[in-house]
Write an enzyme that holds these catalytic residues in place. Structure first.
Site, mmCIF file in Angstrom:
data_model
loop_
_atom_site.group_PDB
_atom_site.id
_atom_site.type_symbol
_atom_site.label_atom_id
_atom_site.label_comp_id
_atom_site.label_asym_id
_atom_site.label_seq_id
_atom_site.Cartn_x
_atom_site.Cartn_y
_atom_site.Cartn_z
ATOM 1 N N ASP A 101 -4.692 -1.820 -8.150
ATOM 2 C CA ASP A 101 -5.229 -0.098 -7.978
ATOM 3 C C ASP A 101 -5.284 -0.478 -9.959
ATOM 4 O O ASP A 101 -4.721 0.668 -11.145
ATOM 5 C CB ASP A 101 -3.717 1.116 -8.761
ATOM 6 C CG ASP A 101 -4.608 2.009 -7.453
ATOM 7 O OD1 ASP A 101 -5.172 1.646 -6.825
ATOM 8 O OD2 ASP A 101 -3.413 2.644 -7.087
ATOM 9 N N ASP A 136 -41.472 12.579 -39.667
ATOM 10 C CA ASP A 136 -41.195 12.174 -38.636
ATOM 11 C C ASP A 136 -40.592 12.991 -37.773
ATOM 12 O O ASP A 136 -40.688 13.409 -36.517
ATOM 13 C CB ASP A 136 -39.994 10.722 -39.094
ATOM 14 C CG ASP A 136 -40.866 9.212 -39.406
ATOM 15 O OD1 ASP A 136 -41.670 9.775 -38.698
ATOM 16 O OD2 ASP A 136 -39.944 8.719 -39.429
ATOM 17 N N GLY A 191 -39.999 7.835 -25.606
ATOM 18 C CA GLY A 191 -41.070 8.666 -24.196
ATOM 19 C C GLY A 191 -41.924 8.784 -24.654
ATOM 20 O O GLY A 191 -42.837 8.581 -24.049
ATOM 21 N N MET A 192 -42.805 8.871 -26.006
ATOM 22 C CA MET A 192 -44.177 9.153 -26.850
ATOM 23 C C MET A 192 -44.634 8.147 -26.506
ATOM 24 O O MET A 192 -45.425 7.537 -25.752
ATOM 25 C CB MET A 192 -43.965 9.341 -28.199
ATOM 26 C CG MET A 192 -43.978 10.349 -28.588
ATOM 27 S SD MET A 192 -43.931 11.802 -28.619
ATOM 28 C CE MET A 192 -45.430 11.770 -29.997
#
Lengths: 513, 464
Positions: free
Chosen positions: A36, A299, A434-435
């Site tokens: 533990d 941007d 992502g783009m």
């Protein structure tokens, strides 16, 4: 009983251990079975801690089940007392001790008579509170213990410092970017001419706790840990506190102006000059932090109206929601937290900023929501990052639970003006990636790995038997290519045309690197 | 089996760091492809599983925690009903061939009758339920696998002499077919040699690649391995019974060995474990001797492996090593590393079964004599605090230790290797001896003396 694959907040004793091991020279002794003490592993690896984690287990085994701990806990406490002379030993209950219902308080009372160290029992109920609540409680308990004692002994210094000063409450080990945030807060306070009186629990010394009330006010940067302590100090010692999290430009400004109010309140009592931080806020917002300019730049324009889902602890999820909506014009489709105990506050914070609020401890519910919304980006914990990976949506990590990669050696605060820069980077990079991922798809991809092969694999005179092929597929992907190549080189050198499983092993023995 | 008297054997307080035995599910669920592991425990267990195996939890694992809540502990909820609900959910979501309940300290303390409930639910559910009590009260780390395999032993089909011999004839035919093709194995397994007429089952979970390596090692000696416990799938568990020989591949499987002998009447081959070329050779030799097979080309093969290891041996010879102990592989690794020319100061080990490990201990003793090094002290249930003190005095070149101590020791100038890596790296058999040395030498190969010249990287003072 419930089926659980993953939990966002750990069990109670983890919270207690986080607070105890953040203080200097405090040792925690857990009443727990073998294995533990994995808290030590977490701290030593994630935080890359150089020192031994001051946590030991008083091991519960069959003998303890049969006869109770008897002298065992007591001996372990006394032994630690002698070996390492800590200022305080925190006896930490676990799920095991809560079921065994051993009288840990009795052990603590008995040992505190003989030991040089102070000994207390962490007052947390395993089944009722989670890691964060337990940390909050334990911190308050320790502070209360030492202030009460100082008051009884008459060593409490109740005079406030000459110049404005503040305590920072709630910086702890294994906290999300806590070290960096702490440095950033100290810098901001120095800029404003407010020295830090004390920082607790991280690096704090128990002997100094009695001086906590000398600060003019307290700062609680995170809701999860420290609020109870601040409320205690307000009630007992009349110390005001600022609980706005200075994350994002607007909330940092709010944070500073609240401090201004508190400083001026004392200044008028002490007949000192009043302060005015407005020009500081303006200068920082416009020119030191790049975030305001980033929001205005083209941007960020490209990001406006994009959908995101946010999930994390109450502090970070709420702050990031506010930043994305109010400062960057991004649409938050869903914002949520796993801090069920703080539901009301969270709702209040993000109300009107997002389409949907989700409060749950079930990661599959979060996953389903994300899959359903299909946002352009996710801001969440490591779990949400993996959900994103599975459905191909980028994710920025904004909150615990986290991995070692979220304890960077470089300076990465989330709070203060430097924090706004970091968050701008994080947000922009998440979307941008992502783009980037999508546009090659539109043009049919620019991947040429089908065409060019520099390996020997195209040699047609080598023949893999089906068994060997099967064996090859069992090898983890990232080394498979190398093993295949090595085997083929070996086969060529030995004039073998048919590659069998045996040939593979022979090659491994000869060539493996 | 006779036990060996070890003069350097000690037992300390047991205040040591190791993983909880439930961590072994993270390994076993990957090994047994159609299984589902359900840990019946609390948040503490769940959080451990989520943190210890790291990223594997995020890849849709076939394990989960059946998390006890306050109502379960105080018996306001009915255990059987609760477990039934959970098992039906698992069946619906994943449809496994077997569900394995891992009993934890919680089920022990509140005395939840898992063994009693399982057969009842099994009938309702139509899916076998195996109960393994792998808790931190009784066991350490890899012993979790031991409890699971011991429980699984009862589910293996009964060995049927006639059916088996038919199957073996087929197997022999197959082997002969395969032998006709490759040039490599022709030499070691001459075509005329018939496979031995005994049934051998190996126990211990190894990656499938390593398992088939072991199969082919013994095939070279004309010994056919008729099955593995555990098998790749639950449905393929090997047949057990009187007349079946069993042999362990891991040093932490003493319960499984006992169960195989006492409950399934198998005959245990007590051999050193196939770790390192020396261990692998001794392991095969022992099996051969039981089956009355004259081992063929083993010495030559071992020498060849040692030859291949020369570059690594140059690094380790004369270096000293300290095992803090947490996974029970320590004796075998120490024996191999002494043979490599290292000096072992201390072998910490959570639990030492002197009977099951008798052959390994004997080999360790012989190795020490041959290499003219003193027998290392073997410390059962070590005390980590005392061990660190001893390490400060001995200043070993390398400490094999858990993650809790690795970084702090590194900061104090002691090179470390994380012990858990040995449990999931491929370390068995001659072919993998290199991998063991790859792990051991990694910290020794790093060249950061220039940084260490600055002294300890910790601010904490050392009290010795």
């Amino acid at each position: 009983m419930k089926l659980a694959y993953w939990m966002h907040a750990g069990p109670a004793h983890i919270g207690t251990l986080r607070v105890a091991s953040s203080f200097r020279n405090v040792h925690a002794i857990m009443h727990a079975p073998l294995g533990d003490d994995y808290f030590n592993v977490m701290r030593s690896t994630s935080e890359r801690e150089r020192d031994f984690t001051p946590v030991t287990a008083s091991v519960v085994d069959r003998h303890v089940l049969a006869r109770g701990s008897q002298e065992k806990v007591i001996n372990n406490i006394s032994r630690k007392d002698e070996e390492q002379c800590p200022d305080l030993i925190v006896s930490t209950p676990t799920c095991t001790s809560s079921i065994l219902q051993e009288d840990l308080q009795n052990f603590v009372d008995r040992t505190s008579l003989s030991s040089k160290s102070d000994v207390i029992l962490a007052d947390v109920n395993y089944h009722r509170v989670n890691e964060l609540q337990a940390a909050d409680r334990t911190l308050e308990q320790i502070v209360r213990h030492y202030l009460d004692r100082a008051r009884k002994q008459g060593t409490l210094d109740r005079s406030v410092t000459d110049t404005p000063s503040a305590n920072i409450i709630g910086i702890s080990t294994l906290g999300f970017h806590n070290q960096h945030d702490c440095r950033e807060l100290k810098r901001s306070l120095r800029d404003l001419g407010i020295p830090v009186n004390q920082i607790i629990p991280e690096g704090g010394s128990l002997k100094d706790l009695k001086n906590l009330p000398r600060a003019w006010f307290n700062i609680v940067p995170y809701r999860e840990v420290g609020l109870m302590t601040a409320i205690f100090l307000e009630k007992e010692y009349g110390m005001p506190y600022v609980s706005v999290t200075p994350m994002g430009i607007l909330d940092t400004a709010e944070f500073i102006s609240q401090m201004e109010k508190l400083v001026n309140a004392w200044a008028s009592v002490l007949s000192e000059e009043k302060v005015n931080y407005i020009s500081y806020i303006k200068n920082q917002t416009k020119f030191v932090s790049q975030a305001a300019w980033f929001s205005k730049s083209i941007d960020c324009q490209n990001l406006s109206g994009k959908e995101v889902v946010i999930f994390g602890d109450a502090t970070h999820a709420a702050s990031i929601t506010k930043i994305l909506v109010r400062e960057m014009g991004i649409r938050v489709s869903c914002s949520g937290t796993y801090c069920k105990h703080d539901t009301e506050w969270f709702n209040e914070q993000v109300q009107g900023l997002c389409d949907e609020i989700i409060i749950t401890e079930d990661h599959t519910e979060v996953g389903d929501t994300i899959a359903c919304i299909e946002p352009s980006a996710i801001f969440g914990t490591q779990m949400e990052r993996h959900i994103g990976k599975r459905i191909d949506i980028p994710c920025g990590v904004i909150s615990s639970p986290v991995h070692i990669q979220n304890f960077p050696p470089g300076h990465r605060p989330f709070l203060g003006y430097e924090g706004t820069n970091q968050i701008a980077d994080l947000v922009y990079n998440s979307f941008n990636l992502g783009m980037e991922d999508h546009s090659p798809d539109v043009f049919g991809g620019h991947d040429t790995k089908e065409v060019s092969t520099k390996s020997l694999s195209t040699d047609r005179d080598l023949n893999w038997t089906p068994e060997a092929g099967l064996e090859l597929n069992k090898i983890p992907g990232f080394v498979r290519g190398r093993i295949k190549r090595n085997t083929e080189i070996f086969a060529k050198q030995n004039d073998i045309t048919k590659i069998t499983v045996d040939v593979m092993y022979a090659a491994k023995e000869k060539l493996s690197t | 089996m006779k036990t060996l008297e070890i003069p350097t054997f000690e037992c300390e307080t047991g205040n040591h760091h190791t993983f909880c035995p439930i961590s072994r599910v993270a390994w076993l669920y990957q090994k047994i492809e159609d299984s589902f592991f359900s840990v019946v425990g609390t948040k503490t267990c769940g959080y451990f599983l989520q943190n210890a195996p790291g990223v594997t939890i995020l890849a849709e694992p076939r394990y989960a925690t059946a998390e006890s809540e306050e109502g379960d502990i105080s018996a306001q909820l009915n255990d059987q009903k609760e477990l039934r609900k959970i098992c039906f959910q698992i069946k619906k979501d994943r449809n496994p061939s077997v569900i394995i309940w891992i009993g934890t300290r919680t089920t022990e303390i509140i005395k939840m009758d898992l063994e009693g409930i399982a057969p009842k639910l099994e009938r309702q559910l139509g899916v076998p339920i195996i109960v393994a009590r792998a808790n931190g009260l009784d066991y350490a780390f890899t012993q979790g696998e031991d409890t699971v395999l011991a429980a699984m032993t009862h589910r293996c089909p009964e060995y049927d002499c006639y059916a088996m011999s038919q199957e073996r004839r087929d197997a022999i035919d197959n082997v002969e077919e395969m032998n006709a093709a490759p040039a490599g194995s022709d030499r070691s397994n001459p075509k005329g040699r018939k496979l031995n007429n005994q049934t051998l089952v190996l126990f211990g979970s190894l990656p499938s690649g390593v398992a088939s390596q072991s199969n082919s090692e013994s095939k070279r000696q004309s010994i056919h391995v008729s099955g593995w416990l555990p098998s790749q799938r639950y449905a393929e568990l090997p047949a057990l019974g009187e007349g079946v020989y069993v042999c362990g591949v891991n040093p932490f499987l003493s319960r499984t060995a006992t169960t195989l002998m006492r409950r399934r009447k198998c005959q245990l081959i007590g051999a050193p474990f196939p770790i390192g070329p020396d261990g692998t050779r001794a392991w095969i030799e022992k099996i051969c001797s039981v089956f009355n097979v004259k081992p063929d080309g083993l010495e030559q093969r071992e020498n060849q492996i040692w030859d291949n290891l020369r570059d690594y041996l140059r690094i380790v010879i004369g270096k000293s090593i300290f095992f803090m102990g947490d996974n029970l592989l320590e004796i075998s690794l120490a024996r191999f590393l002494i043979r490599c020319g290292m000096i072992v100061y201390e072998v910490g080990i959570p639990y030492m079964d002197k009977r099951y490990q008798a052959a390994e201990l004997l080999l360790l003793q012989q190795t020490c004599e041959e290499m003219e090094t003193p027998m290392p002290r073997i410390v059962e249930k070590p005390d980590n605090y005392s061990q660190v003190q001893r390490m400060h005095e001995l200043k070993p070149n390398l400490a094999i230790t858990g993650m809790a101590h690795a970084n702090p020791l590194e900061a104090r100038g002691i090179d470390t290797k994380w012990s858990v890596e040995f449990t999931f790296a491929q370390i068995h058999g001659s072919a993998n001896a290199r991998d063991v040395l790859e792990l051991v030498t990694r910290p020794l190969r790093r060249n950061n003396d220039s940084i260490l010249d600055w002294g300890s990287l910790s601010r904490q003072t050392l009290e010795i």
